[in-house]
Write a protein that holds these residues in place. Structure first.
Motif, PDB file in Angstrom:
ATOM      1  N   GLU A 109       0.829  -1.200   0.000  1.00  0.00           N
ATOM      2  CA  GLU A 109       0.000   0.000   0.000  1.00  0.00           C
ATOM      3  C   GLU A 109       0.871   1.262   0.000  1.00  0.00           C
ATOM      4  O   GLU A 109       1.748   1.407   0.861  1.00  0.00           O
ATOM      5  N   PRO A 110       0.629   2.191  -0.919  1.00  0.00           N
ATOM      6  CA  PRO A 110       1.446   3.414  -0.946  1.00  0.00           C
ATOM      7  C   PRO A 110       1.134   4.369   0.199  1.00  0.00           C
ATOM      8  O   PRO A 110       1.980   5.153   0.611  1.00  0.00           O
ATOM      9  N   ASP A 111      -0.092   4.316   0.719  1.00  0.00           N
ATOM     10  CA  ASP A 111      -0.498   5.208   1.814  1.00  0.00           C
ATOM     11  C   ASP A 111      -1.494   4.459   2.686  1.00  0.00           C
ATOM     12  O   ASP A 111      -2.689   4.407   2.381  1.00  0.00           O
ATOM     13  N   LEU A 112      -1.005   3.872   3.753  1.00  0.00           N
ATOM     14  CA  LEU A 112      -1.825   2.990   4.594  1.00  0.00           C
ATOM     15  C   LEU A 112      -2.276   3.697   5.859  1.00  0.00           C
ATOM     16  O   LEU A 112      -1.500   4.419   6.498  1.00  0.00           O
ATOM     17  N   THR A 113      -3.525   3.515   6.236  1.00  0.00           N
ATOM     18  CA  THR A 113      -4.048   3.967   7.527  1.00  0.00           C
ATOM     19  C   THR A 113      -4.614   2.772   8.264  1.00  0.00           C
ATOM     20  O   THR A 113      -4.958   1.753   7.648  1.00  0.00           O
ATOM     21  N   ALA A 114      -4.765   2.896   9.565  1.00  0.00           N
ATOM     22  CA  ALA A 114      -5.323   1.795  10.343  1.00  0.00           C
ATOM     23  C   ALA A 114      -6.740   1.458   9.884  1.00  0.00           C
ATOM     24  O   ALA A 114      -7.110   0.279   9.797  1.00  0.00           O
ATOM     25  N   ARG A 115      -7.515   2.478   9.592  1.00  0.00           N
ATOM     26  CA  ARG A 115      -8.887   2.227   9.145  1.00  0.00           C
ATOM     27  C   ARG A 115      -8.934   1.615   7.745  1.00  0.00           C
ATOM     28  O   ARG A 115      -9.962   1.055   7.351  1.00  0.00           O
ATOM     29  N   GLY A 116      -7.840   1.687   7.015  1.00  0.00           N
ATOM     30  CA  GLY A 116      -7.798   1.071   5.701  1.00  0.00           C
ATOM     31  C   GLY A 116      -7.279  -0.349   5.703  1.00  0.00           C
ATOM     32  O   GLY A 116      -7.344  -1.040   4.677  1.00  0.00           O
ATOM     33  N   VAL A 117      -6.763  -0.824   6.845  1.00  0.00           N
ATOM     34  CA  VAL A 117      -6.181  -2.168   6.896  1.00  0.00           C
ATOM     35  C   VAL A 117      -7.216  -3.236   6.564  1.00  0.00           C
ATOM     36  O   VAL A 117      -6.958  -4.165   5.790  1.00  0.00           O
ATOM     37  N   ALA A 118      -8.406  -3.136   7.158  1.00  0.00           N
ATOM     38  CA  ALA A 118      -9.440  -4.154   6.926  1.00  0.00           C
ATOM     39  C   ALA A 118      -9.785  -4.245   5.443  1.00  0.00           C
ATOM     40  O   ALA A 118      -9.966  -5.351   4.905  1.00  0.00           O
ATOM     41  N   ARG A 175     -10.700 -11.868  18.217  1.00  0.00           N
ATOM     42  CA  ARG A 175     -11.793 -12.638  17.615  1.00  0.00           C
ATOM     43  C   ARG A 175     -12.618 -11.785  16.650  1.00  0.00           C
ATOM     44  O   ARG A 175     -13.242 -12.298  15.723  1.00  0.00           O
ATOM     45  N   MET A 176     -12.643 -10.480  16.880  1.00  0.00           N
ATOM     46  CA  MET A 176     -13.408  -9.565  16.023  1.00  0.00           C
ATOM     47  C   MET A 176     -12.628  -9.115  14.792  1.00  0.00           C
ATOM     48  O   MET A 176     -13.179  -8.485  13.896  1.00  0.00           O
ATOM     49  N   GLY A 177     -11.337  -9.381  14.773  1.00  0.00           N
ATOM     50  CA  GLY A 177     -10.511  -8.894  13.677  1.00  0.00           C
ATOM     51  C   GLY A 177      -9.838  -7.579  13.976  1.00  0.00           C
ATOM     52  O   GLY A 177      -9.204  -6.989  13.101  1.00  0.00           O
ATOM     53  N   GLY A 178      -9.963  -7.078  15.214  1.00  0.00           N
ATOM     54  CA  GLY A 178      -9.279  -5.855  15.598  1.00  0.00           C
ATOM     55  C   GLY A 178     -10.111  -4.975  16.518  1.00  0.00           C
ATOM     56  O   GLY A 178     -11.282  -5.247  16.786  1.00  0.00           O
ATOM     57  N   TYR A 179      -9.493  -3.905  16.994  1.00  0.00           N
ATOM     58  CA  TYR A 179     -10.152  -3.008  17.944  1.00  0.00           C
ATOM     59  C   TYR A 179     -11.188  -2.122  17.276  1.00  0.00           C
ATOM     60  O   TYR A 179     -12.147  -1.684  17.924  1.00  0.00           O
ATOM     61  N   LEU A 180     -11.038  -1.866  15.988  1.00  0.00           N
ATOM     62  CA  LEU A 180     -12.015  -1.016  15.305  1.00  0.00           C
ATOM     63  C   LEU A 180     -13.349  -1.744  15.150  1.00  0.00           C
ATOM     64  O   LEU A 180     -14.414  -1.174  15.404  1.00  0.00           O
ATOM     65  N   GLU A 181     -13.317  -3.031  14.779  1.00  0.00           N
ATOM     66  CA  GLU A 181     -14.557  -3.804  14.723  1.00  0.00           C
ATOM     67  C   GLU A 181     -15.107  -4.032  16.127  1.00  0.00           C
ATOM     68  O   GLU A 181     -16.325  -4.066  16.328  1.00  0.00           O
ATOM     69  N   SER A 182     -14.237  -4.153  17.116  1.00  0.00           N
ATOM     70  CA  SER A 182     -14.689  -4.311  18.502  1.00  0.00           C
ATOM     71  C   SER A 182     -15.506  -3.110  18.953  1.00  0.00           C
ATOM     72  O   SER A 182     -16.511  -3.256  19.671  1.00  0.00           O
ATOM     73  N   VAL A 183     -15.092  -1.911  18.545  1.00  0.00           N
ATOM     74  CA  VAL A 183     -15.861  -0.717  18.881  1.00  0.00           C
ATOM     75  C   VAL A 183     -17.227  -0.759  18.204  1.00  0.00           C
ATOM     76  O   VAL A 183     -18.247  -0.377  18.800  1.00  0.00           O
ATOM     77  N   ARG A 184     -17.288  -1.243  16.978  1.00  0.00           N
ATOM     78  CA  ARG A 184     -18.583  -1.370  16.302  1.00  0.00           C
ATOM     79  C   ARG A 184     -19.484  -2.354  17.024  1.00  0.00           C
ATOM     80  O   ARG A 184     -20.692  -2.108  17.177  1.00  0.00           O
ATOM     81  N   VAL A 185     -18.922  -3.470  17.492  1.00  0.00           N
ATOM     82  CA  VAL A 185     -19.714  -4.437  18.263  1.00  0.00           C
ATOM     83  C   VAL A 185     -20.206  -3.785  19.557  1.00  0.00           C
ATOM     84  O   VAL A 185     -21.371  -3.936  19.948  1.00  0.00           O
TER      85      VAL A 185
END
Length: 368
Positions: free
Chosen positions: A78-87, A266-276
């Motif tokens: 990825e030329p420009d990666l962000t945490a929210r773009g990892v998924a 188990r959720m695939g990360g902390y960002l999905e955990s916040v959504r849960v």
């Protein structure tokens, strides 16, 4: 943000005492750590997978392989990666949530460090400290169980969770309740060890005033969980069954649970955990933070997550000395049953180089 390199580091952490659940005994925790080196700094993540595929289909060797061969090459490209773009970047790889969570957390840690922001602030923490519970494994005898529980009560843990399985359930729970009284916050965790034929054992636990019964049946058996929930007054909590915000909506809709255990791996990360967390809050379903015997890296991140508003029950966050004589980070120390939410940038913890070197069994570096 551009990634320059990713380290996949394997370490072996001896446990202070064997930890037995319905799927086996652990005496050493083999951990896969992920370190990313970027153009703005470095970051760390921890993979929650166990050494064998017993809690879930993921395991350390498999997580290492999928990170090396599939996940890391994608993020490095990825030329420009962000945490929210990892998924999104990793979306072409099916499953492997714990491995994905490890790389996402490492990228998020680096990103937040570059902005001098703590993970708790970023996720939406509303507390400066969190209530801590402790998970107690299956013991050799009831007397041994009572002695171990007594230690944790004396240390100040706010809640005790007992691991159970058919044949080790009603009697040990009764013994703990009688020994420590009704004021002790007590819950049990079956790790999918029961089925319809053994569910009567679970119904018998209703008399002990438990906070919840956690994941008694197979992860894909929402129906049996709903049947049990309709027969008992003790709340049923799901763990292994909940892998996303979409999964939790379906579980609640079917009446399979009224409480949810959130584990970021188990959720695939902390960002999905916040959504849960947010979906559960909207549905009036309280959540708590589960644990996977994390080192200080994963523990710091879990504590930050547990500081969100809908985490209404003590989690399995525990102090470092619950599992390890020496943690790889500065230790998390229990104070009056609480642990402080890290305020430093990123996850708020980083490995001590000397301890990390002593525990390392392998390092593999992948570069752009």
């Amino acid at each position: 943000m551009k990634l320059h390199a990713v380290d996949l580091r394997r370490i072996a952490m001896p446990l202070v005492r064997p930890f037995r659940t319905s799927f086996g005994v652990q005496t050493t925790r083999e951990v896969l750590l992920v370190r990313v080196v970027t153009d703005v700094g470095e970051g760390w993540g921890e993979c929650a997978a166990l050494a064998a595929p017993v809690y879930s289909s993921e395991y350390v060797d498999g997580a290492h392989a999928v990170l090396r061969d599939h996940l890391v090459p994608r993020v490095l490209a990825e030329p420009d990666l962000t945490a929210r773009g990892v998924a999104r970047t990793l979306g072409g790889v099916v499953g492997h949530r714990m491995a994905k969570a490890a790389i996402e957390t490492a990228v998020l840690d680096a990103e937040l460090r570059a902005h001098d922001m703590s993970l708790g602030s970023y996720l939406g923490a509303v507390r400066t400290e969190v209530e801590c519970g402790v998970s107690v494994g299956i013991a050799e005898s009831v007397d041994e169980l009572l002695a171990e529980v007594g230690e944790y009560v004396d240390h100040g843990y706010r809640r005790i969770k007992l691991k159970i399985e058919p044949g080790w359930d009603v009697e040990p729970v009764r013994a703990v309740r009688e020994a420590f009284g009704d004021r002790l916050q007590l819950q049990v965790d079956a790790n999918t060890a029961y089925d319809a034929a053994s569910s009567a054992r679970l119904e018998a636990l209703d008399e002990f005033g438990l906070l919840l019964i956690e994941q008694p049946f197979a992860e894909d058996d929402l129906h049996q969980h709903a049947v049990l929930a309709g027969r008992i007054s003790t709340p049923v909590c799901l763990d292994e069954s909940i892998t996303s915000a979409r999964a939790v909506v379906e579980a609640v809709r079917q009446g399979a649970c009224s409480i949810v255990n959130i584990k970021a791996g188990r959720m695939g990360g902390y960002l999905e955990s916040v959504r849960v967390h947010d979906v559960c809050e909207a549905m009036g379903v309280p959540v708590w933070c589960g644990g996977m015997l994390e080192t200080g890296i994963g523990r710091a991140a879990n504590i930050a997550l547990a500081a969100l508003p809908n985490f209404r029950l003590p989690g399995d966050t525990s102090a470092s000395d619950r599992y390890y004589a020496e943690d790889i980070t500065d230790p998390f120390v229990l104070r009056d049953g609480m642990l402080p939410v890290p305020t430093g940038p990123g996850v708020g913890a980083e490995p001590r180089p000397d301890v990390l070197r002593a525990l390392t069994i392998d390092v593999e570096t992948l570069k752009r």
